[in-house]
Design a protein around this motif. Structure first.
Motif, PDB file in Angstrom:
ATOM      1  N   LYS A 152     -86.451 -52.811  66.394  1.00 59.20           N
ATOM      2  CA  LYS A 152     -84.947 -52.881  66.103  1.00 59.20           C
ATOM      3  C   LYS A 152     -84.789 -53.266  64.640  1.00 59.20           C
ATOM      4  CE  LYS A 152     -83.059 -53.728  70.693  1.00 59.20           C
ATOM      5  NZ  LYS A 152     -82.992 -54.541  71.804  1.00 59.20           N
ATOM      6  N   VAL A 153     -85.961 -54.237  64.129  1.00 55.50           N
ATOM      7  CA  VAL A 153     -85.667 -54.362  62.784  1.00 55.50           C
ATOM      8  C   VAL A 153     -85.736 -53.324  61.778  1.00 55.50           C
ATOM      9  CG1 VAL A 153     -86.856 -55.566  60.694  1.00 55.50           C
ATOM     10  CG2 VAL A 153     -86.788 -56.632  62.912  1.00 55.50           C
ATOM     11  N   GLU A 154     -86.506 -52.262  62.224  1.00 58.16           N
ATOM     12  CA  GLU A 154     -86.735 -50.892  61.466  1.00 58.16           C
ATOM     13  C   GLU A 154     -85.255 -50.340  61.535  1.00 58.16           C
ATOM     14  OE1 GLU A 154     -89.800 -48.178  62.442  1.00 58.16           O
ATOM     15  OE2 GLU A 154     -88.960 -46.980  60.937  1.00 58.16           O
ATOM     16  N   ALA A 155     -85.063 -50.014  62.686  1.00 59.12           N
ATOM     17  CA  ALA A 155     -83.695 -49.296  63.131  1.00 59.12           C
ATOM     18  C   ALA A 155     -82.543 -49.960  62.241  1.00 59.12           C
ATOM     19  CB  ALA A 155     -83.449 -49.411  64.480  1.00 59.12           C
ATOM     20  N   LEU A 156     -82.298 -51.267  62.100  1.00 59.97           N
ATOM     21  CA  LEU A 156     -81.266 -52.012  61.513  1.00 59.97           C
ATOM     22  C   LEU A 156     -81.407 -51.630  60.164  1.00 59.97           C
ATOM     23  CD1 LEU A 156     -80.746 -55.661  63.125  1.00 59.97           C
ATOM     24  CD2 LEU A 156     -79.200 -53.552  63.086  1.00 59.97           C
ATOM     25  N   CYS A 157     -82.551 -51.914  59.429  1.00 58.90           N
ATOM     26  CA  CYS A 157     -82.885 -51.596  58.036  1.00 58.90           C
ATOM     27  C   CYS A 157     -82.385 -50.139  57.837  1.00 58.90           C
ATOM     28  CB  CYS A 157     -84.409 -51.589  57.777  1.00 58.90           C
ATOM     29  SG  CYS A 157     -84.879 -53.253  57.802  1.00 58.90           S
ATOM     30  N   LYS A 158     -82.728 -49.207  58.500  1.00 58.27           N
ATOM     31  CA  LYS A 158     -82.230 -47.681  58.170  1.00 58.27           C
ATOM     32  C   LYS A 158     -80.744 -47.675  58.317  1.00 58.27           C
ATOM     33  CE  LYS A 158     -86.050 -45.149  58.719  1.00 58.27           C
ATOM     34  NZ  LYS A 158     -87.325 -45.766  59.548  1.00 58.27           N
ATOM     35  N   GLU A 159     -80.123 -48.144  59.183  1.00 60.81           N
ATOM     36  CA  GLU A 159     -78.797 -48.084  59.497  1.00 60.81           C
ATOM     37  C   GLU A 159     -77.891 -48.724  58.177  1.00 60.81           C
ATOM     38  OE1 GLU A 159     -77.647 -49.829  63.113  1.00 60.81           O
ATOM     39  OE2 GLU A 159     -75.728 -50.644  62.247  1.00 60.81           O
ATOM     40  N   LYS A 160     -78.596 -49.807  57.642  1.00 56.88           N
ATOM     41  CA  LYS A 160     -77.946 -50.623  56.461  1.00 56.88           C
ATOM     42  C   LYS A 160     -78.470 -50.354  55.246  1.00 56.88           C
ATOM     43  CE  LYS A 160     -75.221 -53.321  59.096  1.00 56.88           C
ATOM     44  NZ  LYS A 160     -74.082 -52.993  59.503  1.00 56.88           N
ATOM     45  N   GLY A 161     -79.440 -49.364  55.051  1.00 62.09           N
ATOM     46  CA  GLY A 161     -79.750 -49.081  53.700  1.00 62.09           C
ATOM     47  C   GLY A 161     -80.792 -49.952  53.236  1.00 62.09           C
ATOM     48  N   ALA A 162     -81.506 -50.597  54.076  1.00 63.35           N
ATOM     49  CA  ALA A 162     -82.463 -51.707  53.448  1.00 63.35           C
ATOM     50  C   ALA A 162     -83.663 -51.275  53.794  1.00 63.35           C
ATOM     51  CB  ALA A 162     -82.233 -53.063  54.000  1.00 63.35           C
ATOM     52  N   LEU A 163     -84.650 -51.736  52.759  1.00 65.67           N
ATOM     53  CA  LEU A 163     -86.167 -51.133  52.958  1.00 65.67           C
ATOM     54  C   LEU A 163     -86.642 -52.215  53.941  1.00 65.67           C
ATOM     55  CD1 LEU A 163     -87.129 -50.229  49.131  1.00 65.67           C
ATOM     56  CD2 LEU A 163     -86.348 -48.794  51.162  1.00 65.67           C
ATOM     57  N   LEU A 164     -87.727 -51.602  54.752  1.00 65.10           N
ATOM     58  CA  LEU A 164     -88.524 -52.628  55.174  1.00 65.10           C
ATOM     59  C   LEU A 164     -89.992 -52.891  54.594  1.00 65.10           C
ATOM     60  CD1 LEU A 164     -89.267 -54.056  57.889  1.00 65.10           C
ATOM     61  CD2 LEU A 164     -89.968 -52.017  59.061  1.00 65.10           C
ATOM     62  N   ILE A 165     -90.210 -54.102  54.515  1.00 64.69           N
ATOM     63  CA  ILE A 165     -91.699 -54.529  53.658  1.00 64.69           C
ATOM     64  C   ILE A 165     -92.250 -55.290  54.729  1.00 64.69           C
ATOM     65  CG2 ILE A 165     -92.726 -55.764  51.755  1.00 64.69           C
ATOM     66  CD1 ILE A 165     -90.004 -55.820  50.460  1.00 64.69           C
ATOM     67  N   VAL A 166     -93.624 -54.927  55.109  1.00 58.52           N
ATOM     68  CA  VAL A 166     -94.422 -55.497  55.937  1.00 58.52           C
ATOM     69  C   VAL A 166     -95.540 -56.475  55.054  1.00 58.52           C
ATOM     70  CG1 VAL A 166     -96.021 -55.506  57.699  1.00 58.52           C
ATOM     71  CG2 VAL A 166     -93.789 -54.095  57.681  1.00 58.52           C
ATOM     72  N   ASP A 167     -95.677 -57.399  55.276  1.00 60.99           N
ATOM     73  CA  ASP A 167     -96.696 -58.204  54.431  1.00 60.99           C
ATOM     74  C   ASP A 167     -97.763 -58.316  55.531  1.00 60.99           C
ATOM     75  OD1 ASP A 167     -98.448 -60.233  53.815  1.00 60.99           O
ATOM     76  OD2 ASP A 167     -96.795 -61.745  52.973  1.00 60.99           O
ATOM     77  N   GLU A 168     -99.000 -57.466  54.895  1.00 58.96           N
ATOM     78  CA  GLU A 168    -100.253 -57.232  55.796  1.00 58.96           C
ATOM     79  C   GLU A 168    -101.218 -58.014  55.057  1.00 58.96           C
ATOM     80  OE1 GLU A 168    -100.963 -55.652  58.824  1.00 58.96           O
ATOM     81  OE2 GLU A 168     -99.526 -54.600  58.982  1.00 58.96           O
ATOM     82  N   ILE A 169    -101.079 -58.968  54.426  1.00 56.43           N
ATOM     83  CA  ILE A 169    -101.879 -59.506  53.438  1.00 56.43           C
ATOM     84  C   ILE A 169    -103.016 -60.474  54.420  1.00 56.43           C
ATOM     85  CG2 ILE A 169    -102.221 -61.819  52.054  1.00 56.43           C
ATOM     86  CD1 ILE A 169     -99.731 -60.289  50.697  1.00 56.43           C
ATOM     87  N   GLN A 170    -102.547 -61.233  55.608  1.00 60.89           N
ATOM     88  CA  GLN A 170    -103.535 -61.679  56.582  1.00 60.89           C
ATOM     89  C   GLN A 170    -104.013 -60.656  57.686  1.00 60.89           C
ATOM     90  OE1 GLN A 170    -103.890 -66.020  58.530  1.00 60.89           O
ATOM     91  NE2 GLN A 170    -102.900 -65.903  56.821  1.00 60.89           N
ATOM     92  N   THR A 171    -102.978 -59.901  57.864  1.00 56.42           N
ATOM     93  CA  THR A 171    -103.127 -59.097  59.285  1.00 56.42           C
ATOM     94  C   THR A 171    -103.866 -57.715  58.958  1.00 56.42           C
ATOM     95  OG1 THR A 171    -100.909 -58.212  58.797  1.00 56.42           O
ATOM     96  CG2 THR A 171    -101.173 -59.972  60.527  1.00 56.42           C
ATOM     97  N   GLY A 172    -103.789 -57.229  57.916  1.00 51.73           N
ATOM     98  CA  GLY A 172    -104.375 -55.916  57.502  1.00 51.73           C
ATOM     99  C   GLY A 172    -105.915 -56.066  57.371  1.00 51.73           C
ATOM    100  N   ILE A 173    -106.550 -54.488  56.940  1.00 57.30           N
ATOM    101  CA  ILE A 173    -107.736 -54.611  56.915  1.00 57.30           C
ATOM    102  C   ILE A 173    -108.641 -54.952  58.101  1.00 57.30           C
ATOM    103  CG2 ILE A 173    -109.804 -54.552  55.153  1.00 57.30           C
ATOM    104  CD1 ILE A 173    -107.084 -53.691  53.946  1.00 57.30           C
ATOM    105  N   GLY A 174    -108.247 -54.178  59.023  1.00 61.15           N
ATOM    106  CA  GLY A 174    -108.896 -54.102  60.302  1.00 61.15           C
ATOM    107  C   GLY A 174    -108.864 -55.435  61.215  1.00 61.15           C
ATOM    108  N   ARG A 175    -108.201 -56.571  60.695  1.00 62.13           N
ATOM    109  CA  ARG A 175    -108.265 -57.898  61.345  1.00 62.13           C
ATOM    110  C   ARG A 175    -107.601 -57.844  62.678  1.00 62.13           C
ATOM    111  NH1 ARG A 175    -110.903 -62.468  61.429  1.00 62.13           N
ATOM    112  NH2 ARG A 175    -111.286 -62.007  59.288  1.00 62.13           N
ATOM    113  N   THR A 176    -106.833 -57.066  62.904  1.00 58.73           N
ATOM    114  CA  THR A 176    -105.970 -56.964  64.131  1.00 58.73           C
ATOM    115  C   THR A 176    -106.294 -56.050  65.217  1.00 58.73           C
ATOM    116  OG1 THR A 176    -104.156 -55.912  63.703  1.00 58.73           O
ATOM    117  CG2 THR A 176    -104.002 -58.223  63.335  1.00 58.73           C
ATOM    118  N   GLY A 177    -107.513 -55.302  64.624  1.00 63.45           N
ATOM    119  CA  GLY A 177    -107.867 -54.278  65.499  1.00 63.45           C
ATOM    120  C   GLY A 177    -107.534 -52.743  65.130  1.00 63.45           C
ATOM    121  N   THR A 178    -106.526 -52.553  64.376  1.00 61.72           N
ATOM    122  CA  THR A 178    -106.282 -51.544  63.613  1.00 61.72           C
ATOM    123  C   THR A 178    -106.441 -51.502  61.954  1.00 61.72           C
ATOM    124  OG1 THR A 178    -103.858 -52.093  64.011  1.00 61.72           O
ATOM    125  CG2 THR A 178    -104.646 -50.356  65.441  1.00 61.72           C
TER     126      THR A 178
END
Ligand SMILES: Cc1ncc(COP(=O)(O)O)c(C=O)c1O
Length: 385
Positions: free
Chosen positions: A192-218
């Motif tokens: 829903k956050v993504e959909a709302l961003c699209k609707e309102k012309g806002a960008l979606l930034i995901v901070d993957e600094i801790q969650t990225g690079i395989g940490r969560t299994g993807t």
């Protein structure tokens, strides 16, 4: 007297050497390290292939400046873009710098300044990223923050709906809040956050600094929630211990980061790039990630089995090998007792014990950690509560 500013309340263990999931102190004692340098050494300490890649680059050149085309930067960017589904990469030196780049890019591309972030989030310690962070304790004493950030409760779509107006440049979030207490975003909320961003012309930034690079299994955690951000930030595990940060973004944002618009002396350092390439080659691999998911199931069910019945354990949650054990009390004292038992783990917020083992840990390491955690937590809660 130490000549270091006392910005960190340091632990009593001084490392002499570290290998894989283990760390040996100058006192000769060996510890099971379930922190991985706060989610950095995802392949374990001193990984041989990463070390060889750094050594190879070390004998070629260390630094030439970003005015030169640098092959290792191109290759690292290719790997990061391919694994994240993004098109363009900018390399920095740290997580906070990566988020700074994301914030600047979003403001420039949208021509708007307001950015919404979430309570309990953590995005860094520079002025903009501290302002972005939804925790008052890290802002104390620094005077006025940047006024263009607004904070809403995480996983609360109504609160976001009320705040997300047409003048918002971006929404920035961690899909699993790390420092704030291992709070996992729900799929429904994030979509829903993504959909709302699209609707309102806002960008979606995901901070993957801790969650990225395989940490969560993807490769990146957002990939498990069926969302499609415009910009992601990465750092920590990206080069398995060499300092690096990065944003990866969509092609449509290319023109806003043209020559002279942003820069850094050290970002994309060739030694860090060599380490990042090898790290990504190993981690962004189906069978490697499959093993991370198997280890995740194994540790989660072991923790549930051994601690699930303790009435002072409120919750055990997380994804992949990013796990929080929420207690009904502050965990600082438990953590120092665990270090005496030979297990090093982290806090997240006040009441959560955070486990970030290396992704290469083996089942015996998990068994050992769970056994120590079970004994110590059960003992501690019996005598203190
Ligand atoms: C989600 C998140 N964003 C940003 C940062 C800041 O990264 P760095 O300490 O490399 O500046 C961190 C560090 O803990 C983090 O966990």
């Amino acid at each position: 007297m130490s000549h270091l500013f006392p910005t960190y309340a340091k632990w009593e263990v001084e490392p002499e050497s570290a290998k894989g999931s283990y760390l040996t102190g100058i006192d000769g004692k060996t510890y099971l390290d379930f922190t991985s340098g706060i989610g950095v050494c995802n392949l374990g300490h001193c990984h041989e292939e990463v070390k060889a890649a750094i050594e190879d680059q070390l004998s070629k050149f260390w630094h030439v400046s970003n005015l030169f085309p640098v092959g290792v930067q191109e290759k690292a960017a290719d790997l990061l873009a391919a694994a994240s589904g993004m098109d363009l990469v900018f390399f920095a030196n740290s997580g906070a710098e990566a988020n700074e780049a994301a914030i600047k890019l979003a403001r420039k591309a949208t021509g708007k300044t307001k950015i919404i972030t979430f309570l309990s989030s953590f995005h860094g310690r520079t002025f903009a990223t501290m302002s972005a962070t939804g925790q008052d304790k890290i802002k104390h004493g620094y005077g006025p923050m940047l006024e263009t950030f607004e904070y809403v409760p995480f996983n609360d779509i109504e609160a976001l709906e009320n705040q997300l107006t047409d003048d918002v440049a971006a929404v920035m979030l961690e899909v699993i809040q790390g420092e704030g207490g291992i709070h996992v975003g729900t799929k429904e909320f994030l979509q829903k956050v993504e959909a709302l961003c699209k609707e309102k012309g806002a960008l979606l930034i995901v901070d993957e600094i801790q969650t990225g690079i395989g940490r969560t299994g993807t490769p990146f955690a957002f990939q498990q929630f069926g969302i499609n951000p415009d910009i992601i930030s990465s750092a920590k595990g990206l080069a398995n211990g060499m300092p690096v940060g990065a944003i990866a973004a969509k092609e449509a944002l290319k023109e806003y980061f043209g020559p002279g618009s942003h820069g850094t002396t050290f970002g994309g350092n060739p030694l860090a790039m060599a380490a990042a390439i090898k790290t990504m080659e190993i981690i962004f691999n189906e069978s490697f990630l499959q093993e991370v998911n198997e280890k995740s199931e194994y540790i989660m069910s072991a923790l549930d089995g051994k601690l699930g019945q303790n009435m002072h354990v409120k919750d055990i949650r997380g994804k992949g090998l990013m796990i929080g054990i929420e207690m009904d009390q502050p965990v600082g004292d438990i953590l120092s007792e665990l270090r005496k038992d030979g297990l090093i783990v982290l806090p997240a917020g006040n009441n959560v014990i955070r486990l970030l083992p290396s992704l290469t840990c083996i089942k015996e390491d998990i068994d050992k950690a769970v056994e120590i955690l079970e004994k110590r937590i059960n003992f501690f809660t019996k005598v203190t509560v």
